[in-house]
Design a protein around this motif. Structure first.
Motif, PDB file in Angstrom:
ATOM      1  N   ALA A 237       0.834  -1.205   0.000  1.00  0.00           N
ATOM      2  CA  ALA A 237       0.000   0.000   0.000  1.00  0.00           C
ATOM      3  C   ALA A 237       0.867   1.253   0.000  1.00  0.00           C
ATOM      4  CB  ALA A 237      -0.931  -0.004   1.207  1.00  0.00           C
ATOM      5  N   LYS A 238       1.983   1.226   0.690  1.00  0.00           N
ATOM      6  CA  LYS A 238       2.867   2.388   0.752  1.00  0.00           C
ATOM      7  C   LYS A 238       3.552   2.638  -0.588  1.00  0.00           C
ATOM      8  CE  LYS A 238       1.762   4.028   4.422  1.00  0.00           C
ATOM      9  NZ  LYS A 238       1.184   5.357   4.472  1.00  0.00           N
ATOM     10  N   ASP A 239       3.876   1.556  -1.323  1.00  0.00           N
ATOM     11  CA  ASP A 239       4.429   1.730  -2.670  1.00  0.00           C
ATOM     12  C   ASP A 239       3.410   2.422  -3.569  1.00  0.00           C
ATOM     13  OD1 ASP A 239       6.864   0.643  -2.070  1.00  0.00           O
ATOM     14  OD2 ASP A 239       6.414  -1.344  -2.899  1.00  0.00           O
ATOM     15  N   ASN A 240       2.148   2.008  -3.456  1.00  0.00           N
ATOM     16  CA  ASN A 240       1.082   2.649  -4.225  1.00  0.00           C
ATOM     17  C   ASN A 240       0.905   4.101  -3.797  1.00  0.00           C
ATOM     18  OD1 ASN A 240       0.562   0.338  -5.706  1.00  0.00           O
ATOM     19  ND2 ASN A 240      -1.058  -0.353  -4.332  1.00  0.00           N
ATOM     20  N   GLU A 241       1.024   4.355  -2.496  1.00  0.00           N
ATOM     21  CA  GLU A 241       0.895   5.724  -2.006  1.00  0.00           C
ATOM     22  C   GLU A 241       2.001   6.596  -2.577  1.00  0.00           C
ATOM     23  OE1 GLU A 241       0.595   8.350   2.106  1.00  0.00           O
ATOM     24  OE2 GLU A 241       1.186   6.252   2.240  1.00  0.00           O
TER      25      GLU A 241
END
Length: 157
Positions: free
Chosen positions: A123-127
């Motif tokens: 999720a943080k990579d997507n963020e």
């Protein structure tokens, strides 16, 4: 009533940009794929065509250099990165249809910070990708706003 409060605090919806009258086409020279995609989206939303050649363009946007940086701001007790700062910089100049410089080479810079939750790595990579996309959009809008000012000042001379 909510719109009154939102506009009073400076919030504006991100719709089409107000382009100078008569500006129908722009040529973009250089720039990364992500920057070019964002530039095309903003121009299309503002009813301005991005041309394949500078010959047919009312304005030429020349991108000299782009720079993306990612810096760790804080670490957890285990040594993992907790917080990052993303920096984006683009150097550009604006030329008119006759290759006359309207806006000399200058830079647009933007920074963002975000918290890195070690429990949600995907999720943080997507963020981070979403934040970078927003930074490209901010750069495009900043360049367009500076171009509008430059065009307005040449008309008053």
């Amino acid at each position: 009533m909510a719109m009154v409060y939102l506009t009073a605090c400076g919030f504006h919806l991100r719709g089409p940009l107000e382009m100078p009258s008569g500006l129908k086409s722009v040529y973009l020279e250089g720039g990364s794929g992500m920057f070019r995609d964002q530039f095309k989206r903003v121009m299309e939303a503002s009813s301005v065509q991005v041309t394949d050649s500078p010959v047919n363009a009312g304005l030429i946007v020349h991108i000299f250099k782009e720079d993306n940086k990612r810096q760790i701001l804080s670490l957890s007790s285990g040594g993992a990165a907790n917080e990052f700062e993303l920096d984006y910089s683009v150097e550009y100049e604006i030329l008119d249809a006759n290759n006359k410089v309207l806006l000399a080479r200058e830079s647009f810079d933007t920074k963002r910070e975000y918290f890195n939750n070690q429990q949600a790595v995907i999720a943080k990579d997507n963020e981070e990708m979403t934040i970078r996309d927003e930074m490209y959009q901010q750069a495009v809008r900043g360049i367009v706003n500076r171009t509008r000012v430059a065009l307005a000042s040449t008309k008053t001379k």
